[in-house]
Every structure is written in C-alpha cells, then in structure tokens.
Write a protein that holds these residues in place. Sequence first.
Motif, short mmCIF file in Angstrom:
data_model
loop_
_atom_site.label_atom_id
_atom_site.label_comp_id
_atom_site.label_asym_id
_atom_site.label_seq_id
_atom_site.Cartn_x
_atom_site.Cartn_y
_atom_site.Cartn_z
N LEU A 110 0.83 -1.20 0.00
CA LEU A 110 0.00 0.00 0.00
C LEU A 110 0.87 1.26 0.00
CD1 LEU A 110 -2.73 -1.06 2.60
CD2 LEU A 110 -3.05 -0.77 0.13
N GLY A 111 1.94 1.21 0.78
CA GLY A 111 2.84 2.36 0.85
C GLY A 111 3.49 2.65 -0.49
N ILE A 112 3.87 1.61 -1.22
CA ILE A 112 4.48 1.79 -2.54
C ILE A 112 3.48 2.42 -3.51
CG2 ILE A 112 5.39 0.57 -4.56
CD1 ILE A 112 6.67 -1.43 -2.61
N ILE A 113 2.22 1.95 -3.48
CA ILE A 113 1.18 2.52 -4.34
C ILE A 113 0.96 3.99 -3.98
CG2 ILE A 113 -1.26 2.43 -4.99
CD1 ILE A 113 -1.16 -0.59 -4.51
N VAL A 114 0.94 4.28 -2.68
CA VAL A 114 0.75 5.66 -2.22
C VAL A 114 1.88 6.55 -2.72
CG1 VAL A 114 0.72 7.15 -0.19
CG2 VAL A 114 -0.66 5.07 -0.22
N VAL A 115 3.11 6.07 -2.64
CA VAL A 115 4.27 6.87 -3.09
C VAL A 115 4.20 7.10 -4.60
CG1 VAL A 115 6.78 6.86 -3.37
CG2 VAL A 115 5.77 6.17 -1.20
N LEU A 116 3.87 6.06 -5.36
CA LEU A 116 3.76 6.22 -6.81
C LEU A 116 2.65 7.20 -7.17
CD1 LEU A 116 4.21 2.51 -8.00
CD2 LEU A 116 5.87 4.37 -8.14
N GLY A 117 1.52 7.11 -6.44
CA GLY A 117 0.43 8.06 -6.66
C GLY A 117 0.83 9.47 -6.31
N LEU A 118 1.64 9.61 -5.27
CA LEU A 118 2.12 10.93 -4.87
C LEU A 118 2.99 11.55 -5.96
CD1 LEU A 118 2.46 13.16 -2.76
CD2 LEU A 118 4.36 11.84 -1.79
N ILE A 119 3.85 10.73 -6.56
CA ILE A 119 4.71 11.21 -7.65
C ILE A 119 3.85 11.68 -8.82
CG2 ILE A 119 6.43 10.52 -9.37
CD1 ILE A 119 7.55 8.59 -7.23
N MET A 120 2.82 10.90 -9.15
CA MET A 120 1.89 11.27 -10.23
C MET A 120 1.21 12.60 -9.92
SD MET A 120 -1.52 9.19 -11.47
CE MET A 120 -2.26 9.29 -9.81
N HIS A 121 0.76 12.74 -8.66
CA HIS A 121 0.04 13.95 -8.26
C HIS A 121 0.96 15.17 -8.28
CE1 HIS A 121 -3.18 16.19 -6.46
NE2 HIS A 121 -2.40 16.58 -5.46
N LEU A 122 2.18 15.01 -7.82
CA LEU A 122 3.13 16.12 -7.84
C LEU A 122 3.42 16.56 -9.27
CD1 LEU A 122 5.70 14.99 -5.11
CD2 LEU A 122 4.05 16.87 -4.96
N TYR A 123 3.50 15.61 -10.18
CA TYR A 123 3.74 15.97 -11.59
C TYR A 123 2.55 16.73 -12.17
CZ TYR A 123 3.88 15.55 -16.64
OH TYR A 123 3.83 15.83 -17.97
N ASN A 124 1.34 16.27 -11.90
CA ASN A 124 0.16 16.88 -12.49
C ASN A 124 -0.16 18.26 -11.93
OD1 ASN A 124 -0.64 14.91 -14.39
ND2 ASN A 124 -1.52 13.65 -12.78
N PHE A 154 -8.52 15.51 -14.74
CA PHE A 154 -9.64 14.60 -14.48
C PHE A 154 -10.64 14.53 -15.62
CE2 PHE A 154 -8.49 15.90 -9.97
CZ PHE A 154 -7.63 14.82 -9.82
N SER A 155 -10.26 15.04 -16.77
CA SER A 155 -11.05 14.81 -17.97
C SER A 155 -10.49 13.60 -18.74
CB SER A 155 -11.02 16.05 -18.88
OG SER A 155 -9.70 16.31 -19.33
N GLN A 156 -9.37 13.07 -18.25
CA GLN A 156 -8.73 11.92 -18.89
C GLN A 156 -9.05 10.64 -18.10
OE1 GLN A 156 -4.55 12.69 -20.14
NE2 GLN A 156 -4.84 14.71 -19.20
N THR A 157 -9.64 9.69 -18.77
CA THR A 157 -10.10 8.46 -18.12
C THR A 157 -8.96 7.74 -17.41
OG1 THR A 157 -11.81 8.19 -19.82
CG2 THR A 157 -11.30 6.26 -18.47
N LEU A 158 -7.80 7.68 -18.04
CA LEU A 158 -6.67 6.98 -17.44
C LEU A 158 -6.30 7.58 -16.10
CD1 LEU A 158 -4.39 4.91 -17.51
CD2 LEU A 158 -3.02 6.56 -18.81
N TYR A 159 -6.22 8.90 -16.04
CA TYR A 159 -5.87 9.55 -14.78
C TYR A 159 -6.97 9.36 -13.73
CZ TYR A 159 -1.54 11.90 -16.06
OH TYR A 159 -0.23 12.17 -16.40
#
Length: 229
Positions: A110-124, A154-159
């Motif tokens: 779960l922590g790894i997923i959270v970190v990867l999601g954080l990286i995605m969020h910081l980029y966006n 959030f108009s992109q389905t993938l995101y």
Amino acid sequence: MWLFNSSIGRKVVMSVTGISLILFLTFHCAMNMVALFDGDAYNTICKLLGANWYAVVASLGLAGLAVAHIVYAFILTAQNRKARGDNRYEVATTVNAGKVEWASKNMLVLGIIVVLGLIMHLYNFWYKMMFAELIHTTMGHEAWNGYAFIGDTFSQTLYVVLYLVWLVALWFHLTHGFWSAMQTLGINGKKWFCRWKVVGYIYTTVLMLGFVAVVLLTYCKHVFCCAGC
C-alpha cells in the motif's frame, strides 16, 4: 538519540509524521472542495498559495515529513521482516491478538502505491503550478489556474482510474495508520483502541470521499459537456 536509534522511537517518528500528513490532507481536501463550487474562488486560493516564500517553506516542510515517514516505514518494515521472517508489519494487542487486518499485512505494498500516486500527483499539479512559477514559465495554463489543471487532469479516463486506485490504497493505509499512530503515542486499552479505530475509519472515509468527489464530478462534467457538443 532514542527517537532515531530505537524501534519505539522510530514508531513515534512514524506516528507524528503520519498525523501531520493527515492534517495536511484535511486542509488539501477542504481546499479542493472549493473547486466544486467556485472555480474563481479556488484559483484565488491557488494564488495565495503560489510560489510565495511561506508556501515554499511549507512545501519543504511537507516534503521533509513525507520523506521521514517513507524512510522510517521502510526501516521498520525491514526490521519486522528480519524479526518475523515472512510476516508483514503487524501490531500485537489484546484486542486483535491472532487476527491481523489485511491493511496491516500489506502496508508495504500500500505504501508503494501511495508513493507512486504521490509522484503522479506532484507531476500533475505541483510541477505544473508552483515549480513552473518558480522557474517563471507556464505549462499549459498560468501557474495559478489550478481549476484548469484539475479540469485537464480529471477529464482523462486513465488519470481518473489511476487516482481512484491511489485513493483506495490511501484509504487502506490511513485507516490502519490512524489507530496505529494513536496506540504508539500512548492511547492504550481496549476501550480507546476500539474508539480510535472507529474514529479513524469515519475520518479517513469522509476525507477520501472528498477527494473522490472532486475526481468523479470533474470527470462527469467533462463527459456531459462533450456529449452536449
């Protein structure tokens, strides 16, 4: 120093940094909810929290909390695996003796997923807003136009799918981490253990639903707008 050299000290650091990050998430969620009602008001907040010195200092402080939390999480996980073999991180109490929650057994994943999601969020968002303002450039929109960046993302389905997966993982992580932090900080006993678990589930559920609402309502708005074109 015992906070850094002992197992108990490291758990205290994990708990304090975790609670601090939850408080930030609460502020962040409240801020994002404004975007659902008034885009101009949301952008006004973004301007106030742009690349000002206090916002930059706060960002560095949050980064320090996040790094400390992540580093100590991996240290504690490694210690627990070494001590218990293949068993994952778990908290032994008289309440859940012999019964370990799924989130407790999978905190590393779960922590790894959270970190990867954080990286995605910081980029966006952070990269395209505060960082862009710091280097005096624009990345699609003006750095203060957070409402437009929300709409783009959030108009992109993938995101949308990736953010929902991230938020679900974050929910599992927080529901376990909330009561675990309270226990580490000294709130013991069967009565308070159960109370903090209930409070943690309610609090983190409401918090995550706030973020989910921003993602899904923005996506639905985009779909309906396209359908009406």
